[in-house]
Structures are given as C-alpha cells and as structure tokens.
Scaffold this motif. Structure first.
Motif, PDB file in Angstrom:
ATOM      1  N   UNK A 247       3.974   9.893  -0.660  1.00  0.00           N
ATOM      2  CA  UNK A 247       4.540  11.236  -0.712  1.00  0.00           C
ATOM      3  C   UNK A 247       5.919  11.218  -1.347  1.00  0.00           C
ATOM      4  N   UNK A 248       6.688  12.274  -1.159  1.00  0.00           N
ATOM      5  CA  UNK A 248       7.995  12.354  -1.811  1.00  0.00           C
ATOM      6  C   UNK A 248       8.996  11.333  -1.271  1.00  0.00           C
ATOM      7  N   UNK A 249       9.863  10.857  -2.162  1.00  0.00           N
ATOM      8  CA  UNK A 249      11.060  10.061  -1.852  1.00  0.00           C
ATOM      9  C   UNK A 249      10.727   8.840  -0.995  1.00  0.00           C
ATOM     10  N   UNK A 250       9.733   8.083  -1.430  1.00  0.00           N
ATOM     11  CA  UNK A 250       9.400   6.812  -0.782  1.00  0.00           C
ATOM     12  C   UNK A 250       9.890   5.652  -1.642  1.00  0.00           C
ATOM     13  N   UNK A 251       9.919   4.471  -1.068  1.00  0.00           N
ATOM     14  CA  UNK A 251      10.200   3.237  -1.784  1.00  0.00           C
ATOM     15  C   UNK A 251       9.015   2.311  -1.534  1.00  0.00           C
ATOM     16  N   UNK A 252       8.389   1.841  -2.620  1.00  0.00           N
ATOM     17  CA  UNK A 252       7.142   1.092  -2.500  1.00  0.00           C
ATOM     18  C   UNK A 252       7.289  -0.252  -3.198  1.00  0.00           C
ATOM     19  N   UNK A 253       7.186  -1.329  -2.439  1.00  0.00           N
ATOM     20  CA  UNK A 253       7.228  -2.673  -2.987  1.00  0.00           C
ATOM     21  C   UNK A 253       6.137  -3.527  -2.382  1.00  0.00           C
ATOM     22  N   UNK A 254       6.012  -4.773  -2.868  1.00  0.00           N
ATOM     23  CA  UNK A 254       4.983  -5.665  -2.363  1.00  0.00           C
ATOM     24  C   UNK A 254       3.599  -5.205  -2.779  1.00  0.00           C
ATOM     25  N   UNK A 263       5.780  10.412   3.477  1.00  0.00           N
ATOM     26  CA  UNK A 263       6.960  10.816   2.720  1.00  0.00           C
ATOM     27  C   UNK A 263       8.231  10.255   3.339  1.00  0.00           C
ATOM     28  N   UNK A 264       9.266  10.091   2.508  1.00  0.00           N
ATOM     29  CA  UNK A 264      10.601   9.673   2.966  1.00  0.00           C
ATOM     30  C   UNK A 264      10.577   8.360   3.748  1.00  0.00           C
ATOM     31  N   UNK A 265       9.662   7.475   3.395  1.00  0.00           N
ATOM     32  CA  UNK A 265       9.548   6.198   4.092  1.00  0.00           C
ATOM     33  C   UNK A 265       9.725   5.051   3.110  1.00  0.00           C
ATOM     34  N   UNK A 266      10.173   3.913   3.636  1.00  0.00           N
ATOM     35  CA  UNK A 266      10.496   2.755   2.799  1.00  0.00           C
ATOM     36  C   UNK A 266       9.603   1.567   3.118  1.00  0.00           C
ATOM     37  N   UNK A 267       8.945   1.064   2.087  1.00  0.00           N
ATOM     38  CA  UNK A 267       8.335  -0.260   2.123  1.00  0.00           C
ATOM     39  C   UNK A 267       8.894  -0.976   0.889  1.00  0.00           C
ATOM     40  N   UNK A 268      10.136  -1.302   0.963  1.00  0.00           N
ATOM     41  CA  UNK A 268      10.910  -1.738  -0.193  1.00  0.00           C
ATOM     42  C   UNK A 268      10.521  -3.127  -0.678  1.00  0.00           C
ATOM     43  N   UNK A 269      10.106  -4.001   0.226  1.00  0.00           N
ATOM     44  CA  UNK A 269      10.040  -5.433  -0.065  1.00  0.00           C
ATOM     45  C   UNK A 269       8.605  -5.948  -0.048  1.00  0.00           C
ATOM     46  N   UNK A 270       8.478  -7.259  -0.259  1.00  0.00           N
ATOM     47  CA  UNK A 270       7.164  -7.898  -0.216  1.00  0.00           C
ATOM     48  C   UNK A 270       6.540  -7.756   1.175  1.00  0.00           C
ATOM     49  N   UNK A 276      -3.922   1.909   5.725  1.00  0.00           N
ATOM     50  CA  UNK A 276      -2.958   2.345   6.733  1.00  0.00           C
ATOM     51  C   UNK A 276      -2.519   3.781   6.463  1.00  0.00           C
ATOM     52  N   UNK A 277      -1.986   4.422   7.502  1.00  0.00           N
ATOM     53  CA  UNK A 277      -1.344   5.725   7.367  1.00  0.00           C
ATOM     54  C   UNK A 277       0.040   5.616   7.995  1.00  0.00           C
ATOM     55  N   UNK A 278       1.074   5.872   7.183  1.00  0.00           N
ATOM     56  CA  UNK A 278       2.467   5.754   7.609  1.00  0.00           C
ATOM     57  C   UNK A 278       3.104   7.133   7.567  1.00  0.00           C
ATOM     58  N   UNK A 279       3.783   7.521   8.645  1.00  0.00           N
ATOM     59  CA  UNK A 279       4.426   8.831   8.721  1.00  0.00           C
ATOM     60  C   UNK A 279       5.703   8.905   7.906  1.00  0.00           C
ATOM     61  N   UNK A 280       6.593   9.827   8.293  1.00  0.00           N
ATOM     62  CA  UNK A 280       7.857  10.038   7.581  1.00  0.00           C
ATOM     63  C   UNK A 280       8.994   9.239   8.223  1.00  0.00           C
ATOM     64  N   UNK A 281      10.004   8.929   7.389  1.00  0.00           N
ATOM     65  CA  UNK A 281      11.241   8.293   7.846  1.00  0.00           C
ATOM     66  C   UNK A 281      10.975   6.949   8.531  1.00  0.00           C
ATOM     67  N   UNK A 282       9.980   6.243   8.005  1.00  0.00           N
ATOM     68  CA  UNK A 282       9.645   4.907   8.497  1.00  0.00           C
ATOM     69  C   UNK A 282      10.317   3.881   7.589  1.00  0.00           C
ATOM     70  N   UNK A 283      10.819   2.809   8.163  1.00  0.00           N
ATOM     71  CA  UNK A 283      11.343   1.701   7.372  1.00  0.00           C
ATOM     72  C   UNK A 283      10.622   0.418   7.777  1.00  0.00           C
TER      73      UNK A 283
END
Length: 424
Positions: A247-254, A263-270, A276-283
């Motif tokens: 969704x909007x404003x996420x960070x997707x890595x790995x 939306x608004x959640x970060x999976x920045x790294x490896x 899976x289903x991930x909600x909002x404002x998750x890091x």
C-alpha cells in the motif's frame, strides 16, 4: 439511491486486522474492498458505511464525505456486504432484490416504501429483515471468510484492478537501463514514479503497477502480478515475487512473495515475507523472517481470536496487526498471528499467537511498558511520515486495550506457568 457497505458480524474473524478498521477497508489487489465496491455500485449515490460502534469516529475522520452508521433521510437503498471480493461480477439488479452466496447475504436492494418500516432499526437488523421479507437469488460472489482469503485472492485482484483502472505504459522517470520481460502493456509506471538503472520488471504472468511517487532502486526484481503503492520505496536488491501488494508509503526490501502490506509499514532489510498480511505502521526489523510452509507439508492451522482454524492450505504466513514492531533476527512460525501494538523480539521461533498489546521477548510474554508508551511510539513513527496520531485514534486504542485485557492477562499467565499452546 443510497449505497451502504455493511459488516455482517463475520468481521471479527479477521482480527487483528479488523480491530482497527472496518472489514471493507482491507486491501486486496491495488485498492481496498471499499474502493472497488464504491466504484462498482456507488457512482452518483450517497455512500453510507456501517461498522462496529467503536470504529465510528475513526471512520468519520477517514471518510468525511460518507455517512457512518446512519442511513440519514429515507430513500431507496442498496446494501452491499463489505467482505465481497468484487471482481467485476455482473449482477442483474431488480427493483427489489436479495442476492445470496450460500447462506450469506451479499447484497440487498430495497425501495424506500419497503424499507420504511425498518428504517429506525440498526443497519444489520434492517438487512436481516429485508433478507427475510424479499425473495432470494443466488449470485456468483466470493465473500472473504478469513484473512488468508485476501492473500490467496490477491494475484487475481491485482489483475482486476489493473484492468479496472485502465492505466498502462511507462510515464515516470526511468534512469539508465531497465529490463522488462513480457508485454510492456502490462506495466504501469506512474508519471511521478522513479526507477533507478539495472532493475528487472517481469510481466509475463501478470501486470506490474508502480504508483505515483514510488521509487524502485537498482538491482531490484519485481514480478507480476504485483502492485507498488503510492510513495513506496522498493530497496536495492529487493526480490518482489508474484502476488505482492504494498500500500502507500511502505519500504520493501529482502524477499517478499504473495503478501499484502496494507500501508505505512517498513520491511526495509533482508528477510523473507511470504503469504502474509501486514497491517499499518508495522516495522519489521532486519532479517525478520516468516515461515509459510511447514516442514512436513501439512495443512497450516492459524489461531484467530485464540482458537485454531484449519486454513485448507499448506502455505500460510503471518497475520500482523497495526503498530507491531519486531527486532532484528525475529523468526515467525508458520501461520503466526500477532495482535495490535505488539513488540516482538524472538530469536527463537515465535509462538503462533501473540495477543494484542503484549511484548514477546526471549521466549516470555509480558504486558511490556504499557499503553502510554506504546502510543508514544506510534506517535513518533507516524510523525516520521508526516502523520499525526489523532484523538479518535487514541480513543480507539484505549478501547481496544480494555477490550483485549482479559485475553492478554490469560495468555501471560499461561506463559508464566509454561503452559502456553500454539507452538505447532
């Protein structure tokens, strides 16, 4: 005519995702169920939203142009079940009509003369009464029953949204060489999106959508059907496999596969996120990884509201509520459910059910630092994205904290006595 999206009582089976939103706000494909249903049935109509009472204020805040938990003035009404995974089904709507799928009401159309006698009842009661009074027809409609249904439906829903929205072609800023495998007409890069050199888009099995303001860095691989939301960043070297929505404003890595990040959640790294289903404002901390397949290839059982539910599938990943944080190296068991505002530091394999507002640290479950600190963390994270934690949102979390208190204390006691279930 009014169009009313309603919850029918089954929304609690999507907890923890629907603790903080109405069921029709869930994302599946590029857009939410609400967006698809309003596009199909609500053009030119007054849109009304029905939800559980405690969501009223946050829904009014999010959808200021819609009526929430009220039908207003008497008029003809089309009631639409908010769990409908609508994919362009053609419905021959008669003057008055009840469409059902099995024993579940999908939609009800009623004239104001018919609905007048029920107008002052709660919306679910109106739907029930009309369903009993009017004749029923079976309709071809897929109603989501569990959170993983949204994940399973996501590839086809991305394809539907791509065709429905009708946007194609590369319009954004593409720097250097980008390899497109398959039909270029199955790719949409929005005008304000930016793509760095040496990345691959594979559209052979479905469309790839890269929305406004999104950035895709070098050496990333995106396989369709996939949808990269507005303002989302796909990090260098990311492996985005089929059936993925951010969704909007996420960070997707790995590596990600057949998953939805609301939306608004970060999976920045490896680390791996699958089915899976991930909600909002998750890091999700660096190297956080979920299993989506058991070693014995048997059916995955998921705990919804603390009760085991057979999924009918061998591939189910994590279901993660809003404002969850995981540490580096967190390992999530197959079919793990993590409630709202949890803090998870699991270098061992996590339990399969972590209740809302708890901390799971080194094999122990606790109440953590309390709601005030959790709200402060949420406020800080939202501020980093230019958003504010509003008063209706604070009241929502305060309500949920009390609503889940008994369950939380029960499972903390089980862990204390080393009698906690949910390991397989």
């Amino acid at each position: 005519m009014k169009v009313c999206l309603f919850e029918d009582g089954k929304e609690v089976d999507f907890f923890p995702l629907t603790m903080t939103r109405a069921v029709y706000e869930l994302r599946c494909g590029k857009t939410t169920l609400l967006e698809k249903l309003v596009d199909a049935f609500g053009k030119g109509a007054e849109v009304c939203l029905h939800s559980r009472d405690y969501l009223t204020e946050v829904l009014r805040e999010r959808y200021s142009s819609y009526t929430v938990n009220s039908l207003g003035e008497l008029d003809d009404v089309l009631f639409v079940n908010g769990r409908w995974l609508y994919k362009g089904e053609q419905i021959d709507l008669k003057d008055e009509y009840v469409g059902v799928s099995g024993d579940q009401i999908v939609l009800v159309k009623a004239k104001k003369e018919t609905v007048r006698k029920y107008w002052d009842l709660p919306i679910p009661e109106i739907v029930k009464k009309l369903g009993e009074e009017l004749g029923r027809d079976t309709v071809k409609a897929n109603l989501a029953q569990w959170p993983w249904d949204l994940v399973f439906a996501n590839p086809e829903m991305i394809k539907y949204d791509f065709e429905r929205l009708g946007k194609r072609g590369i319009h954004g800023k593409v720097q250097g060489h980008v390899e497109i495998v398959g039909d270029k007409d199955m790719v949409y890069v929005a005008p304000t999106a930016k793509i760095y050199p040496y990345m691959v888009i594979d559209a052979e099995e479905g469309p790839v959508i890269i929305d406004e303001g999104a950035i895709v860095y070098s050496f990333a691989f995106i396989q369709g059907p996939s949808s990269i939301g507005e303002g989302t960043h796909v990090m260098m070297g990311a492996k985005v496999r089929e059936g993925f929505t951010a969704g909007p404003v996420c960070r997707v890595g790995g590596e990600v596969e057949e998953s939805i990040i609301h939306g608004y959640s970060n999976k920045y790294h490896d680390g791996f996120l699958g089915h899976a289903y991930v909600g909002e404002w998750v890091n999700l901390g660096a190297l956080t990884t979920n299993s989506d397949l058991k070693n014995d290839y048997s059916e995955v059982v998921v705990y919804i509201n603390g009760k085991p539910v057979k999924t009918g599938s061998t591939k189910v990943g994590s279901i993660i509520g809003d404002h969850v944080k995981t540490s580096i190296g967190t390992l999530l068991n197959t079919g793990t459910v993590i409630g709202v505002m949890c803090n998870v530091l699991a270098t061992d394999i996590s339990p399969k059910y972590i209740p809302s507002f708890t901390w799971y640290v080194n094999g122990k479950l606790s109440k953590g630092a309390g709601l005030r600190r959790m709200l402060k963390t949420a406020e800080t994270m939202m501020g980093r994205r230019g958003k504010k934690l509003t008063e209706p949102q604070v009241k929502l979390f305060e309500y949920l904290y009390e609503m889940t208190r008994q369950e939380r204390e029960y499972y903390i006691e089980l862990f204390y006595r080393k009698a906690a279930p949910f390991t397989e």
